[in-house]
Design a protein around this motif. Structure first.
Motif, PDB file in Angstrom:
ATOM      1  N   MET A  82       0.843  -1.168   0.000  1.00 40.56           N
ATOM      2  CA  MET A  82       0.000   0.000   0.000  1.00 40.56           C
ATOM      3  C   MET A  82       0.896   1.242   0.000  1.00 40.56           C
ATOM      4  SD  MET A  82      -3.040   1.091   2.647  1.00 40.56           S
ATOM      5  CE  MET A  82      -3.687  -0.551   2.570  1.00 40.56           C
ATOM      6  N   LYS A  83       0.479   2.254  -0.750  1.00 39.92           N
ATOM      7  CA  LYS A  83       1.220   3.508  -0.851  1.00 39.92           C
ATOM      8  C   LYS A  83       0.253   4.670  -0.690  1.00 39.92           C
ATOM      9  CE  LYS A  83       4.707   1.751  -4.006  1.00 39.92           C
ATOM     10  NZ  LYS A  83       5.388   1.956  -5.280  1.00 39.92           N
ATOM     11  N   VAL A  84       0.816   5.851  -0.420  1.00 36.80           N
ATOM     12  CA  VAL A  84       0.005   7.072  -0.352  1.00 36.80           C
ATOM     13  C   VAL A  84       0.664   8.170  -1.185  1.00 36.80           C
ATOM     14  CG1 VAL A  84      -0.952   6.570   1.920  1.00 36.80           C
ATOM     15  CG2 VAL A  84       1.091   7.969   1.736  1.00 36.80           C
ATOM     16  N   LYS A  85      -0.157   9.044  -1.690  1.00 34.23           N
ATOM     17  CA  LYS A  85       0.287  10.240  -2.398  1.00 34.23           C
ATOM     18  C   LYS A  85      -0.470  11.404  -1.779  1.00 34.23           C
ATOM     19  CE  LYS A  85       1.845  12.889  -5.776  1.00 34.23           C
ATOM     20  NZ  LYS A  85       3.226  13.284  -5.875  1.00 34.23           N
ATOM     21  N   ILE A  86       0.250  12.413  -1.309  1.00 35.05           N
ATOM     22  CA  ILE A  86      -0.387  13.585  -0.715  1.00 35.05           C
ATOM     23  C   ILE A  86      -0.215  14.762  -1.665  1.00 35.05           C
ATOM     24  CG2 ILE A  86      -0.360  15.207   1.212  1.00 35.05           C
ATOM     25  CD1 ILE A  86       0.474  12.840   2.977  1.00 35.05           C
ATOM     26  N   ILE A  87      -1.334  15.404  -1.961  1.00 35.07           N
ATOM     27  CA  ILE A  87      -1.339  16.549  -2.863  1.00 35.07           C
ATOM     28  C   ILE A  87      -1.935  17.730  -2.105  1.00 35.07           C
ATOM     29  CG2 ILE A  87      -2.184  17.471  -5.051  1.00 35.07           C
ATOM     30  CD1 ILE A  87      -2.431  14.538  -6.009  1.00 35.07           C
ATOM     31  N   ASP A  88      -1.246  18.869  -2.161  1.00 34.25           N
ATOM     32  CA  ASP A  88      -1.652  20.063  -1.429  1.00 34.25           C
ATOM     33  C   ASP A  88      -1.679  21.247  -2.394  1.00 34.25           C
ATOM     34  OD1 ASP A  88      -2.085  21.528   1.111  1.00 34.25           O
ATOM     35  OD2 ASP A  88      -0.192  22.468   0.546  1.00 34.25           O
ATOM     36  N   GLU A  89      -2.797  21.958  -2.414  1.00 37.27           N
ATOM     37  CA  GLU A  89      -2.957  23.123  -3.287  1.00 37.27           C
ATOM     38  C   GLU A  89      -3.636  24.254  -2.517  1.00 37.27           C
ATOM     39  OE1 GLU A  89      -1.709  23.338  -6.228  1.00 37.27           O
ATOM     40  OE2 GLU A  89      -1.434  21.268  -6.892  1.00 37.27           O
TER      41      GLU A  89
ATOM     42  N   PHE B 255      -5.984  23.130   0.577  1.00 37.98           N
ATOM     43  CA  PHE B 255      -6.827  22.003   0.182  1.00 37.98           C
ATOM     44  C   PHE B 255      -5.899  20.808  -0.037  1.00 37.98           C
ATOM     45  CE2 PHE B 255      -8.906  25.887  -1.121  1.00 37.98           C
ATOM     46  CZ  PHE B 255     -10.198  25.694  -0.681  1.00 37.98           C
ATOM     47  N   THR B 256      -6.146  19.730   0.688  1.00 36.91           N
ATOM     48  CA  THR B 256      -5.244  18.587   0.672  1.00 36.91           C
ATOM     49  C   THR B 256      -6.011  17.299   0.397  1.00 36.91           C
ATOM     50  OG1 THR B 256      -3.912  19.705   2.343  1.00 36.91           O
ATOM     51  CG2 THR B 256      -3.471  17.372   2.006  1.00 36.91           C
ATOM     52  N   ALA B 257      -5.416  16.441  -0.419  1.00 39.28           N
ATOM     53  CA  ALA B 257      -5.967  15.115  -0.669  1.00 39.28           C
ATOM     54  C   ALA B 257      -4.884  14.082  -0.412  1.00 39.28           C
ATOM     55  CB  ALA B 257      -6.463  14.988  -2.106  1.00 39.28           C
ATOM     56  N   MET B 258      -5.250  13.003   0.259  1.00 37.59           N
ATOM     57  CA  MET B 258      -4.368  11.860   0.439  1.00 37.59           C
ATOM     58  C   MET B 258      -4.969  10.705  -0.349  1.00 37.59           C
ATOM     59  SD  MET B 258      -2.920   9.896   3.815  1.00 37.59           S
ATOM     60  CE  MET B 258      -4.504   9.296   4.376  1.00 37.59           C
TER      61      MET B 258
ATOM     62  N   LYS C 202      -8.769  10.668   0.837  1.00 33.77           N
ATOM     63  CA  LYS C 202      -9.151  11.476   1.998  1.00 33.77           C
ATOM     64  C   LYS C 202      -8.946  12.942   1.623  1.00 33.77           C
ATOM     65  CE  LYS C 202      -9.429   7.758   4.596  1.00 33.77           C
ATOM     66  NZ  LYS C 202     -10.705   7.187   4.953  1.00 33.77           N
ATOM     67  N   PHE C 203      -9.859  13.799   2.063  1.00 31.36           N
ATOM     68  CA  PHE C 203      -9.821  15.213   1.709  1.00 31.36           C
ATOM     69  C   PHE C 203      -9.873  16.061   2.979  1.00 31.36           C
ATOM     70  CE2 PHE C 203     -12.306  19.100   0.841  1.00 31.36           C
ATOM     71  CZ  PHE C 203     -11.461  19.704  -0.064  1.00 31.36           C
TER      72      PHE C 203
ATOM     73  N   HIS D 212      -5.902  26.268  -3.961  1.00 28.29           N
ATOM     74  CA  HIS D 212      -7.221  26.504  -4.563  1.00 28.29           C
ATOM     75  C   HIS D 212      -7.854  25.154  -4.885  1.00 28.29           C
ATOM     76  CE1 HIS D 212     -10.299  27.806  -7.410  1.00 28.29           C
ATOM     77  NE2 HIS D 212     -10.226  28.975  -6.785  1.00 28.29           N
ATOM     78  N   GLU D 213      -9.147  25.019  -4.648  1.00 28.22           N
ATOM     79  CA  GLU D 213      -9.802  23.718  -4.841  1.00 28.22           C
ATOM     80  C   GLU D 213      -9.762  23.235  -6.291  1.00 28.22           C
ATOM     81  OE1 GLU D 213     -13.296  26.724  -4.634  1.00 28.22           O
ATOM     82  OE2 GLU D 213     -11.344  26.489  -3.688  1.00 28.22           O
ATOM     83  N   LYS D 214      -9.820  24.126  -7.246  1.00 23.20           N
ATOM     84  CA  LYS D 214      -9.750  23.718  -8.656  1.00 23.20           C
ATOM     85  C   LYS D 214      -8.354  23.178  -9.001  1.00 23.20           C
ATOM     86  CE  LYS D 214     -13.842  24.477 -10.272  1.00 23.20           C
ATOM     87  NZ  LYS D 214     -14.668  23.378 -10.755  1.00 23.20           N
ATOM     88  N   ASP D 215      -7.315  23.755  -8.407  1.00 25.30           N
ATOM     89  CA  ASP D 215      -5.958  23.246  -8.623  1.00 25.30           C
ATOM     90  C   ASP D 215      -5.815  21.845  -8.038  1.00 25.30           C
ATOM     91  OD1 ASP D 215      -5.224  25.611  -9.865  1.00 25.30           O
ATOM     92  OD2 ASP D 215      -4.468  26.506  -8.006  1.00 25.30           O
ATOM     93  N   LEU D 216      -6.426  21.619  -6.869  1.00 27.08           N
ATOM     94  CA  LEU D 216      -6.387  20.282  -6.273  1.00 27.08           C
ATOM     95  C   LEU D 216      -7.121  19.286  -7.165  1.00 27.08           C
ATOM     96  CD1 LEU D 216      -5.594  18.443  -3.914  1.00 27.08           C
ATOM     97  CD2 LEU D 216      -7.797  19.022  -2.865  1.00 27.08           C
ATOM     98  N   GLU D 217      -8.257  19.676  -7.678  1.00 22.22           N
ATOM     99  CA  GLU D 217      -9.022  18.810  -8.575  1.00 22.22           C
ATOM    100  C   GLU D 217      -8.186  18.416  -9.793  1.00 22.22           C
ATOM    101  OE1 GLU D 217     -12.928  19.264 -11.427  1.00 22.22           O
ATOM    102  OE2 GLU D 217     -12.906  20.356  -9.531  1.00 22.22           O
ATOM    103  N   THR D 218      -7.522  19.387 -10.387  1.00 16.32           N
ATOM    104  CA  THR D 218      -6.675  19.125 -11.551  1.00 16.32           C
ATOM    105  C   THR D 218      -5.526  18.193 -11.204  1.00 16.32           C
ATOM    106  OG1 THR D 218      -7.229  21.280 -12.500  1.00 16.32           O
ATOM    107  CG2 THR D 218      -5.229  20.222 -13.311  1.00 16.32           C
TER     108      THR D 218
END
Length: 56
Positions: A1-8, A49-52, A33-34, A10-16
């Protein structure tokens, strides 16, 4: 199992960013996870805005 964390900031940048990562994902998506955070810096509001993404 792996994780990728993305942090932006602006919510549209996170979506992209999340969509771009998922488009190239070779493994199996397990979960996403958001989280949203906001802070005040003087008169300015700073959003985070962060997504894991959890995947195999």
């Amino acid at each position: 199992m792996k994780v990728k964390i993305i942090d932006e900031s602006h919510e549209k940048d996170l979506e992209t960013s999340v969509n771009a990562f998922l488009a190239n994902l070779k493994g199996e998506l397990i979960d996403i996870k958001f989280q949203t955070a906001v802070a005040m810096f003087g008169e300015e509001q700073i959003y985070c805005f962060t997504a894991m993404i959890i995947y195999n």
